[in-house]
Design a protein around this motif. Sequence first.
Motif, mmCIF file in Angstrom:
data_model
loop_
_atom_site.group_PDB
_atom_site.id
_atom_site.type_symbol
_atom_site.label_atom_id
_atom_site.label_comp_id
_atom_site.label_asym_id
_atom_site.label_seq_id
_atom_site.Cartn_x
_atom_site.Cartn_y
_atom_site.Cartn_z
ATOM 1 N N GLY A 299 74.770 20.759 8.422
ATOM 2 C CA GLY A 299 75.161 19.908 9.540
ATOM 3 C C GLY A 299 76.646 19.592 9.521
ATOM 4 N N LEU A 300 77.177 19.295 8.334
ATOM 5 C CA LEU A 300 78.620 19.056 8.214
ATOM 6 C C LEU A 300 79.399 20.277 8.695
ATOM 7 C CD1 LEU A 300 78.750 17.353 4.688
ATOM 8 C CD2 LEU A 300 79.514 16.301 6.825
ATOM 9 N N GLN A 301 78.930 21.447 8.308
ATOM 10 C CA GLN A 301 79.599 22.692 8.681
ATOM 11 C C GLN A 301 79.467 22.974 10.176
ATOM 12 O OE1 GLN A 301 77.865 26.363 7.125
ATOM 13 N NE2 GLN A 301 79.930 27.151 6.751
ATOM 14 N N ARG A 302 78.243 22.859 10.681
ATOM 15 C CA ARG A 302 77.996 23.192 12.089
ATOM 16 C C ARG A 302 78.771 22.291 13.032
ATOM 17 N NH1 ARG A 302 77.971 22.897 16.621
ATOM 18 N NH2 ARG A 302 76.380 23.334 18.197
ATOM 19 N N TYR A 303 78.863 20.998 12.708
ATOM 20 C CA TYR A 303 79.441 20.053 13.664
ATOM 21 C C TYR A 303 80.880 19.651 13.338
ATOM 22 C CZ TYR A 303 74.818 19.794 15.669
ATOM 23 O OH TYR A 303 73.628 20.130 16.283
ATOM 24 N N MET A 304 81.481 20.298 12.338
ATOM 25 C CA MET A 304 82.866 19.970 12.015
ATOM 26 C C MET A 304 83.806 20.186 13.197
ATOM 27 S SD MET A 304 85.083 21.145 8.677
ATOM 28 C CE MET A 304 83.783 20.578 7.578
ATOM 29 N N PRO A 305 83.692 21.294 13.947
ATOM 30 C CA PRO A 305 84.567 21.432 15.120
ATOM 31 C C PRO A 305 84.334 20.327 16.157
ATOM 32 C CG PRO A 305 83.639 23.551 14.512
ATOM 33 C CD PRO A 305 82.899 22.524 13.713
ATOM 34 N N ASP A 306 83.075 19.882 16.311
ATOM 35 C CA ASP A 306 82.755 18.848 17.299
ATOM 36 C C ASP A 306 83.454 17.530 16.992
ATOM 37 O OD1 ASP A 306 80.912 20.891 17.858
ATOM 38 O OD2 ASP A 306 79.404 19.474 18.554
ATOM 39 N N LEU A 416 84.939 17.231 21.097
ATOM 40 C CA LEU A 416 84.201 15.969 20.968
ATOM 41 C C LEU A 416 83.538 15.602 22.284
ATOM 42 C CD1 LEU A 416 83.490 13.488 19.180
ATOM 43 C CD2 LEU A 416 85.553 12.395 20.095
ATOM 44 N N ARG A 417 84.274 15.713 23.361
ATOM 45 C CA ARG A 417 83.742 15.323 24.663
ATOM 46 C C ARG A 417 82.521 16.176 25.056
ATOM 47 N NH1 ARG A 417 86.343 12.298 28.361
ATOM 48 N NH2 ARG A 417 88.459 12.795 27.665
ATOM 49 N N ALA A 418 82.509 17.436 24.615
ATOM 50 C CA ALA A 418 81.421 18.347 24.990
ATOM 51 C C ALA A 418 80.250 18.314 24.006
ATOM 52 C CB ALA A 418 81.964 19.768 25.083
ATOM 53 N N SER A 419 80.345 17.507 22.954
ATOM 54 C CA SER A 419 79.350 17.554 21.886
ATOM 55 C C SER A 419 78.115 16.716 22.205
ATOM 56 C CB SER A 419 79.961 17.065 20.570
ATOM 57 O OG SER A 419 78.984 16.955 19.565
ATOM 58 N N GLU A 420 76.974 17.349 22.285
ATOM 59 C CA GLU A 420 75.723 16.622 22.480
ATOM 60 C C GLU A 420 75.387 15.790 21.243
ATOM 61 O OE1 GLU A 420 72.619 19.285 23.605
ATOM 62 O OE2 GLU A 420 73.638 19.979 25.420
ATOM 63 N N MET A 421 75.666 16.337 20.047
ATOM 64 C CA MET A 421 75.405 15.588 18.821
ATOM 65 C C MET A 421 76.214 14.298 18.787
ATOM 66 S SD MET A 421 76.597 14.537 15.670
ATOM 67 C CE MET A 421 78.010 15.572 15.263
ATOM 68 N N TYR A 425 74.682 10.436 18.624
ATOM 69 C CA TYR A 425 74.864 9.564 17.464
ATOM 70 C C TYR A 425 75.852 8.427 17.709
ATOM 71 C CZ TYR A 425 72.096 12.250 14.126
ATOM 72 O OH TYR A 425 71.054 12.844 13.447
ATOM 73 N N PHE A 426 76.899 8.672 18.497
ATOM 74 C CA PHE A 426 77.950 7.670 18.683
ATOM 75 C C PHE A 426 77.862 6.949 20.021
ATOM 76 C CE2 PHE A 426 80.316 11.242 16.374
ATOM 77 C CZ PHE A 426 79.849 10.841 15.136
ATOM 78 N N GLY A 427 77.186 7.548 20.989
ATOM 79 C CA GLY A 427 77.080 6.963 22.314
ATOM 80 C C GLY A 427 78.102 7.535 23.274
ATOM 81 N N ASP A 428 77.715 7.641 24.540
ATOM 82 C CA ASP A 428 78.611 8.187 25.556
ATOM 83 C C ASP A 428 79.886 7.377 25.700
ATOM 84 O OD1 ASP A 428 76.881 10.283 26.208
ATOM 85 O OD2 ASP A 428 75.848 9.119 27.751
ATOM 86 N N ALA A 429 79.755 6.043 25.647
ATOM 87 C CA ALA A 429 80.931 5.190 25.870
ATOM 88 C C ALA A 429 81.998 5.450 24.819
ATOM 89 C CB ALA A 429 80.518 3.718 25.858
ATOM 90 N N PHE A 430 81.582 5.548 23.561
ATOM 91 C CA PHE A 430 82.572 5.813 22.508
ATOM 92 C C PHE A 430 83.183 7.191 22.672
ATOM 93 C CE2 PHE A 430 83.615 7.987 18.579
ATOM 94 C CZ PHE A 430 84.675 7.199 18.152
ATOM 95 N N VAL A 431 82.360 8.205 22.884
ATOM 96 C CA VAL A 431 82.879 9.567 22.992
ATOM 97 C C VAL A 431 83.904 9.664 24.115
ATOM 98 C CG1 VAL A 431 82.274 11.949 23.596
ATOM 99 C CG2 VAL A 431 80.885 10.685 21.937
ATOM 100 N N GLU A 432 83.585 9.109 25.279
ATOM 101 C CA GLU A 432 84.527 9.159 26.399
ATOM 102 C C GLU A 432 85.818 8.408 26.086
ATOM 103 O OE1 GLU A 432 84.486 10.870 29.133
ATOM 104 O OE2 GLU A 432 82.520 11.770 28.761
ATOM 105 N N HIS A 433 85.667 7.226 25.471
ATOM 106 C CA HIS A 433 86.844 6.418 25.179
ATOM 107 C C HIS A 433 87.720 7.092 24.132
ATOM 108 C CE1 HIS A 433 89.173 2.678 24.999
ATOM 109 N NE2 HIS A 433 89.218 2.848 23.688
#
Length: 461
Positions: A299-306, A416-421, A425-433
């Motif tokens: 998981g760390l490897q797969r989502y590192m770019p995200d 980050l903006r395109a990451s479903e994960m 986990y963090f919420g849309d509001a945080f990701v957008e901000h």
Amino acid sequence: MQERRVKDASEAIRLVESSGLTHFKIGLSDIDGVMRGKYMRKDKFISALKSGFAFCDVVMGWDSNDAMYDNVQFTGWHTAYPDAQVRIDPTSCRRLPLEKGINGEDMLFFIAELDGKAAEICPRRVLHRVLAKAEEMGFDALAALEYEFFMFNETPKSVRAKGYRNLETWTPGNFGYSVLRSTVNGDFYTSLLALSEAMDMPIESLHTETGPGVLEAAIAVDTLANAADKGFLFKTFSKALAEQHGLMATFMAKWAAEYSGQSGHIHISLMDSSTGGSVFHDPSQPYAMSARQAQFVAGLQRYMPDVMAMYAQTINSYTRLVPGYWAPLDATWGVENRTTALRVIPGSSKSQRVEVRIGSADANPYLALAAALASGLAGIEQELSPDTMVSGNAYAQDFPAHQKLPGTLWEAAQHLRASEMARAYFGDAFVEHFASTREWEERQFRHHVTDWELARYFEII
């Protein structure tokens, strides 16, 4: 330390009431991990412990240089910067030996965090939401942070007067793990060690690194929530201590092209919340690496770019990620391999862990730890398998496109903006901000002409 045994608001209030201090200090993390805070008079502070207090939400609406974002929704001129609700964490209480109250007593300090709607983008609350997910899955997370930072014989005024050029490093030349330097400058070393003990952020090891005036401090392992607080406190108050000694410390990722960058490595492991045993340790498997640890590493490897923007949050972060300077360039993993982004460290049930080596010292510790924990948990949830383990020098090998990491802050923000994960986990509001704030940072950089551009193009082009 009586203040570190405070368990709830009622105990904190009793401690405050019995104190001879007239004012108390609070600090909270802005989006960049910069500590913002203030003093509060005793009666106001007791009221805040009971029911919270209001704090201008501009602390989430400006950058590290207090310039207002023009591209975020949470706050701005369009909202007229109203107050946000804030809560004080009574269990975060500790003494601050660097300053005294008017009665000569060491200051009492508390960590605060945004509440209500603002909790959606508060870095500390983002991390705690990921921790809640870990608890739901039956895990307790442990972590330790290591920071490299350069020291200078400078002041905030002198570096500005010099235009940040020709700065005098604390010590000259390369001298890693120097006993000579730590003895000659023992007054600062012992002061830093004492401060860290007094503030319950104990340093497990402290030594010089290779480079003029550079140190590395490894903060002792703790619960992941506490580790984040300790990293947050260490970065602010080690700088304050340095300035009290006539020095300056910087945690920027790379202050000079000719020297190695400054890392903020994360050591992380999971424990079974019902048994207290290690989730990562399985002595029957190669490298004592359990199936769950393999999934976590995947998981760390797969989502590192995200989540790269949460590990490397500034323009300067990406100047560190170049070949040959001990900073990984791809989402790779290996066993006891310091050229890979993820280093699996085999050991006992107490020490089996993974080190996330991609992060830089400038990262907000709450967000870097949230990124690591969320990625690993997603790997367990999705039962991912890591790519082939890297042996030897990762810098000299080629890797598939999906392991390539974003090369700029702008690119990282788009991942980050395109990451479903990340949104899960963090919420849309945080990701957008947060993505918007990183885009802002990139835009600010584009307004400036660098020395490199002048030297390369001024005469010749």
